[in-house]
Design a protein around this motif. Sequence first.
Motif, PDB file in Angstrom:
ATOM      1  N   THR A  35       2.900  10.726   4.909  1.00 31.00           N
ATOM      2  CA  THR A  35       2.309   9.355   4.091  1.00 31.00           C
ATOM      3  C   THR A  35       2.682   8.180   5.005  1.00 31.00           C
ATOM      4  O   THR A  35       1.702   7.528   5.314  1.00 31.00           O
ATOM      5  CB  THR A  35       3.283   9.038   2.770  1.00 31.00           C
TER       6      THR A  35
ATOM      7  N   GLN B 229       6.971  12.388   2.837  1.00 24.91           N
ATOM      8  CA  GLN B 229       7.085  10.808   3.071  1.00 24.91           C
ATOM      9  C   GLN B 229       6.630  10.526   4.676  1.00 24.91           C
ATOM     10  O   GLN B 229       6.104   9.613   4.795  1.00 24.91           O
ATOM     11  CB  GLN B 229       8.524  10.330   2.696  1.00 24.91           C
TER      12      GLN B 229
ATOM     13  N   PRO C 106       0.786  -1.375  -0.043  1.00 25.85           N
ATOM     14  CA  PRO C 106       0.001   0.060  -0.195  1.00 25.85           C
ATOM     15  C   PRO C 106       0.769   1.203  -0.147  1.00 25.85           C
ATOM     16  O   PRO C 106       1.629   1.536   0.863  1.00 25.85           O
ATOM     17  CB  PRO C 106      -0.749  -0.027   1.512  1.00 25.85           C
ATOM     18  N   SER C 107       0.727   2.022  -1.139  1.00 34.19           N
ATOM     19  CA  SER C 107       1.476   3.337  -1.345  1.00 34.19           C
ATOM     20  C   SER C 107       2.920   3.102  -1.240  1.00 34.19           C
ATOM     21  O   SER C 107       3.646   4.026  -1.199  1.00 34.19           O
ATOM     22  CB  SER C 107       1.192   4.234  -0.020  1.00 34.19           C
TER      23      SER C 107
ATOM     24  N   TRP D 229       4.610   5.241  -3.986  1.00 35.23           N
ATOM     25  CA  TRP D 229       4.840   6.578  -3.596  1.00 35.23           C
ATOM     26  C   TRP D 229       5.950   6.832  -2.578  1.00 35.23           C
ATOM     27  O   TRP D 229       6.816   7.801  -2.741  1.00 35.23           O
ATOM     28  CB  TRP D 229       3.170   7.194  -2.962  1.00 35.23           C
ATOM     29  N   VAL D 230       5.958   5.847  -1.421  1.00 31.36           N
ATOM     30  CA  VAL D 230       6.903   6.021  -0.447  1.00 31.36           C
ATOM     31  C   VAL D 230       8.464   5.671  -1.008  1.00 31.36           C
ATOM     32  O   VAL D 230       9.339   6.458  -0.901  1.00 31.36           O
ATOM     33  CB  VAL D 230       6.845   4.798   0.515  1.00 31.36           C
TER      34      VAL D 230
ATOM     35  N   LEU E  85      -0.130   5.778   6.899  1.00 31.62           N
ATOM     36  CA  LEU E  85      -0.248   4.597   6.592  1.00 31.62           C
ATOM     37  C   LEU E  85      -0.140   3.681   7.939  1.00 31.62           C
ATOM     38  O   LEU E  85      -0.997   2.849   8.095  1.00 31.62           O
ATOM     39  CB  LEU E  85       0.885   4.095   5.761  1.00 31.62           C
TER      40      LEU E  85
END
Length: 133
Positions: free
Chosen positions: A85, A82, A41-42, A45-46, A89
């Motif tokens: 983010t 980050q 998940p993500s 992006w991470v 998460l």
Amino acid sequence: MNLLIKDIVASFSRMPRWVQIWVALWLVPVNLISLVFLDAPSGTWVACLSIAGMLPNLYLPLIERGLGKSMALPHIMPWTLQWFTVIGLLLGDPELGGTYQAYLWVLLVTNSLSLLFDYPETIAWFKGHKGIV
């Protein structure tokens, strides 16, 4: 080119030993590990934010002929994004669990520590402290 590489290596060697170890054996590897979790998940992006914080530092030493406070600047925006983010998460996905969750905690702590150094270094750079080590 040979002299340029020697200047960069000499600059790196003048940094405190703990900084050399931190950067080479912890900070860079921890951020590169993000590429393992692209499907999480993500994860993409991470990983993009991890790489975005490091990539400019491949060419800054070439431009400046060494390492300086300017190397903190590329971390500020991507690693701050980050941070939010990863917090989202970790706090927002109770199903996360496992290796990815453990990695996110390591990444969060690692880049948080880096940012604690990067913010003052960036401020110093903007105040005119633009020399190299």
